[in-house]
Design an enzyme around this catalytic site. Structure first.
Site, mmCIF file in Angstrom:
data_model
loop_
_atom_site.group_PDB
_atom_site.id
_atom_site.type_symbol
_atom_site.label_atom_id
_atom_site.label_comp_id
_atom_site.label_asym_id
_atom_site.label_seq_id
_atom_site.Cartn_x
_atom_site.Cartn_y
_atom_site.Cartn_z
ATOM 1 N N GLY A 78 34.089 110.913 26.616
ATOM 2 C CA GLY A 78 33.522 111.139 26.591
ATOM 3 C C GLY A 78 33.085 112.887 26.715
ATOM 4 N N ARG A 142 40.690 109.860 25.765
ATOM 5 C CA ARG A 142 40.314 107.926 25.950
ATOM 6 C C ARG A 142 41.898 107.654 26.303
ATOM 7 N NH1 ARG A 142 35.084 107.249 26.515
ATOM 8 N NH2 ARG A 142 34.029 108.056 24.822
ATOM 9 N N ASP A 173 34.528 104.462 34.513
ATOM 10 C CA ASP A 173 36.371 103.858 34.564
ATOM 11 C C ASP A 173 37.523 104.503 34.635
ATOM 12 O OD1 ASP A 173 35.900 101.133 33.361
ATOM 13 O OD2 ASP A 173 35.720 102.229 31.584
ATOM 14 N N LYS A 199 31.173 112.491 35.711
ATOM 15 C CA LYS A 199 30.769 112.774 34.436
ATOM 16 C C LYS A 199 30.793 111.856 33.446
ATOM 17 C CE LYS A 199 32.773 111.665 31.152
ATOM 18 N NZ LYS A 199 33.800 111.077 29.990
ATOM 19 N N THR A 200 29.553 111.875 33.105
ATOM 20 C CA THR A 200 29.655 111.771 31.886
ATOM 21 C C THR A 200 27.504 111.547 31.503
ATOM 22 O OG1 THR A 200 28.606 108.847 30.339
ATOM 23 C CG2 THR A 200 28.391 108.583 33.220
ATOM 24 N N ASP A 202 25.746 108.999 29.923
ATOM 25 C CA ASP A 202 24.874 107.930 30.357
ATOM 26 C C ASP A 202 23.777 107.694 30.836
ATOM 27 O OD1 ASP A 202 26.853 107.935 27.960
ATOM 28 O OD2 ASP A 202 28.287 106.345 28.078
HETATM 29 P P1 FBP Z 1 31.462 108.054 28.731
HETATM 30 O O1 FBP Z 1 31.495 106.578 29.097
HETATM 31 O O2 FBP Z 1 33.395 108.252 28.643
HETATM 32 O O3 FBP Z 1 31.452 109.676 29.113
HETATM 33 O O4 FBP Z 1 31.096 108.132 27.138
HETATM 34 C C1 FBP Z 1 30.103 108.480 26.678
HETATM 35 C C2 FBP Z 1 29.709 108.184 25.076
HETATM 36 O O5 FBP Z 1 29.324 109.021 24.343
HETATM 37 C C3 FBP Z 1 28.574 107.080 25.408
HETATM 38 O O6 FBP Z 1 27.827 106.691 25.463
HETATM 39 C C4 FBP Z 1 29.272 106.852 23.370
HETATM 40 O O7 FBP Z 1 29.427 105.325 24.057
HETATM 41 C C5 FBP Z 1 30.866 106.777 23.505
HETATM 42 O O8 FBP Z 1 30.696 108.152 24.325
HETATM 43 C C6 FBP Z 1 30.729 107.020 22.110
HETATM 44 O O9 FBP Z 1 32.575 107.463 22.254
HETATM 45 P P2 FBP Z 1 33.248 107.880 20.919
HETATM 46 O O10 FBP Z 1 33.081 109.498 21.356
HETATM 47 O O11 FBP Z 1 34.792 107.758 21.162
HETATM 48 O O12 FBP Z 1 32.820 107.986 20.074
#
Ligand code: FBP
Length: 548
Positions: A78, A142, A173, A199-200, A202
């Protein structure tokens, strides 16, 4: 590329670097490390990258000649504000070491490495993206890098481009996979180093050595600004309860940080729900009680923050999701043949009686969302589950029942919001702009010093940027063994909200007062202060109407 006034002004911003990364950089090795748990198993799985020392960078007067080097970079998962600055930090770092160094970006995530889809990132391209949000410079994806044939396909292009090192910018991951790749290339003596970068949005990739993942700062400030705006609206109209779901996957870090910034009436913390073994009804009753208490004072309005991963933390729902995961994985083919309108009944027939009863009690939309495809890491796509609607519908039902019993006399009208994608690509805050640039720069120094299997790190981040401490942490140090898809695997530990941590305690000490009083904070836009040509401009509509 057409640029906004803010982009033009931000392009000129020079991110700050820690003192240790200025001038000539020297790597100082600390003590040997070990994994946070399961040391014997992890040592066996990573014989070449286990136990390496922590690295800290210091500046020195010595001058060292570095040969030109080619480096590859991947954005994984993400989006998070600041990714472009990591890339510009790597670029400036390797160019400073030798102006003939080159940076290649693999397109649309790890898949770009496997499919040999890449571009050279030249100075002109990098300059277009400095201090901007988003991952669009090379895109993200991803695809999981975990199979030997992917590693070998990747090696072909790395060799062809004479790439000495690959930087993988990702979450827990992706960094776990970066370490597996580093070990694989080291074991085969391929001459390719692999460096990770935390990165994230979250905020769940953090530990003793990694203080925060990048993007969390900007995303929270962006959400807090919008929640603040809603609270002002809420406090002005005084007629709605706003149910606001916030991204963040399993962890509630974003919800908690936003709560600390805006002081809502209610914020649910998933980790607390799990620790207290709360049921869905406990949560609904808790919210309804606050609504009733405020109504008794004549306040039929308020705000509720909900972390997106909540349902997975309600023990009974967790059991249901676990059974659904196993069932859907084992019967994917058969399930895909069932007509959409019959899927709910089909699932109810197949589940154990306890889980079937819970599944049957869920509103149609939420039940459907729980049976949708999992992401490539096997996670339920929590961002697709409309928990904000689930809770408000159940609160409305509870209040109606209390009204009949004469326990509640207010009016209840709800509005629903989900903030996630709005914040993931926001222009990075000054913190993220500096932090990301430093992480990228530190990655280039790790590469120059021949390191592999390390995550770039920048610590002491509550001090001014000059005093930050840049270095590298062996990724194996953050690992433990966990069950994933029915198998024990080495993974980086995910950091959830700690109920004994200072942020949660600060929140817990205030929340009863916030529930009753209307003591909202309105943080405002993060770019509030700045040059007039950025901050004092009327809307484009007005400018066009006035012929400007
Ligand atoms: P990452 O763990 O890859 O940084 O993702 C963050 C995130 O924004 C989460 O908060 C959310 O649940 C997910 O990506 C949403 O995924 P997508 O972009 O595939 O809709």
């Amino acid at each position: 590329m057409t640029k906004s006034a803010l982009q033009i002004a931000r392009a000129a911003y020079q991110p700050k670097l820690p003192k240790g990364l200025t001038g000539t950089v020297k790597a100082v090795a600390g003590a040997a490390t070990q994994s946070v748990a399961d040391q014997e198993e992890i040592k066996k799985l990573f014989p070449n990258t286990y136990g390496m020392p922590l690295i800290k960078f210091e500046n020195t007067d010595e001058t060292v000649d570095f040969p030109a080097m080619n480096v590859g970079v991947i954005l994984s998962g993400g989006q998070a504000p600041g990714g472009h600055n990591v890339i510009s930090g790597i670029f400036d770092g390797i160019k400073k070491l030798n102006k003939d160094s080159k940076l290649y970006g693999f397109i649309l995530g790890p898949g770009g490495l496997v499919d040999h889809n890449y571009m050279e990132l030249t100075a002109d391209i990098i300059d277009e993206y400095r201090n901007t949000g988003g991952f669009d410079i090379i895109g993200s994806g991803r695809t999981k890098l975990e199979k030997e044939e992917q590693f070998e396909k990747g090696l072909e292009i790395l060799k062809e481009l004479n790439i000495k090192a690959l930087v993988i910018i990702g979450g827990d991951d992706s960094n776990t996979n970066a370490c597996v790749l580093a070990e694989y290339y080291a074991a085969k003596n391929c001459g390719v180093q692999v460096i990770g970068c935390p990165k994230t949005i979250d905020g769940d990739l953090k530990n003793e050595m990694i203080e925060t993942s990048f993007g969390f700062d900007t995303a929270c400030k962006t959400y807090a600004e919008v929640i603040g705006n809603i609270q002002r609206d809420c406090n002005s109209a005084r007629k709605y309860w706003h149910f606001i779901k916030l991204m963040g996957r399993s962890a509630s870090h974003i919800a908690l940080e936003c709560a600390l910034q805006v002081q809502p009436n209610i914020c649910i913390i998933s980790e607390e729900v799990e620790a207290k073994d709360m049921s869905l009804d406990d949560i609904v009753t808790g919210i309804a009680q606050v609504v009733a208490n405020r109504a008794a004072q004549g306040n039929n309005f308020g705000t509720v923050l909900i972390p997106e991963g909540l349902v997975e933390f309600i023990p009974a729902m967790k059991r249901l999701i676990a059974e659904l995961n196993d069932f859907l994985a084992a019967n994917a083919e058969e399930f895909s043949q069932i007509k959409k309108s019959h899927q709910r009944d089909y699932i109810i027939r197949k589940l154990s009686p306890e889980n079937a009863a819970i599944y049957a009690s869920l509103p149609e939309g939420v039940a459907r969302q729980l049976s949708l495809d999992r992401d490539p890491h096997g996670n339920v796509q929590v961002s697709l589950i409309e928990t904000e609607k689930l809770l408000s519908e159940m609160v409305a039902a509870k209040l109606a029942q209390w009204k009949e019993e004469g326990k509640y006399v207010g009016k209840f009208a709800a509005q629903h919001h989900f903030f996630g994608y709005e914040g993931r690509c926001a222009a990075p805050s000054n913190f993220d702009a500096d932090y990301c640039y430093s992480l990228g720069y530190a990655a280039s120094a790790l590469i120059a010093n021949g390191k592999t299997g390390y995550m770039s790190s920048v610590r002491n981040t509550t001090a001014p940027a000059e005093e930050w401490i840049a270095g590298g942490v062996p990724i194996t140090m953050m690992m433990n063994m966990e069950r994933r898809h029915g198998e024990m695997k080495p993974v980086i530990q995910k950091a959830l909200v700690r109920l004994d941590g200072a942020p949660f305690k600060a929140f817990a000490a205030q929340r009863e007062r916030w529930a009753v009083e209307t003591d909202y904070v309105y943080p405002g836009p993060i770019q509030y202060f700045g040059p007039a040509e950025v901050c004092d401009q009327p809307t484009k509509t007005l400018q066009l109407e006035q012929g400007r």
